[in-house]
Design a protein around this motif. Structure first.
Motif: not given
Length: 165
Positions: A56-61, A71-73, A85-87
């Motif tokens: 359902g999600g992802a955290f990317l660098l 980064g972002g998620a 989130k977290r961009i």
């Protein structure tokens, strides 16, 4: 999804986790910035790391020569909507369009995961983020002429094109 950098950019995307040590410098700087602007970084602990994991999600660098520069998620918001989130772009790498690249990659990843809509909020003391989302075609779900401080978190949405098989 694989991001293929042009030879000149030397950028690559890494799908990872919130607790990856490689992400720590970006998240620490984001926490510092939240503390400066809002007096707290509590929002960074609001969601457990699993919310930013597949399916359902992802955290990317976004990496440049193996080092994180942005980064972002995203996480599942509802059946058809991903919440970004977290961009964040590292302060040493700003004004290079990296947040926009990260946003594009997140949108593509979310569409590939089956989401048809993106939802996000940014803080009222982050005019750079507000400008980024408006320039990237996000629809504000608030009165843009109002004082952002009177609104609180500024919500945006964008409908995604579904990938063709």
């Amino acid at each position: 999804m694989t991001f293929t950098p042009s030879p000149a950019s030397a950028l690559s995307v890494r799908r990872t986790t919130v607790d990856d040590p490689l992400a720590r410098p970006l998240l620490d700087e984001l926490a510092y910035e939240y503390n400066l602007r809002y007096g707290s970084a509590d929002d960074l602990d609001r969601y457990p790391p699993e919310e930013f994991a597949a399916p359902g999600g992802a955290f990317l660098l976004l990496l440049e020569q193996g080092r994180p520069v942005a980064g972002g998620a995203y996480r599942r918001y509802d059946d058809g909507t991903a919440e970004l989130k977290r961009i964040w772009t590292h302060s040493a790498h700003r004004r290079r369009g990296l947040a926009r690249r990260m946003l594009t990659v997140l949108e593509r990843e979310a569409a590939d995961a089956g989401y048809t809509r993106i939802f996000l909020t940014t803080g009222p003391r982050q005019p750079e983020a507000k400008g980024l989302y408006l320039a990237a075609g996000y629809r504000p779900l608030f009165d843009v002429s109002a004082d952002p401080e009177s609104i609180g978190p500024l919500p945006f949405e964008k409908h995604l094109e579904t990938p063709k098989p």
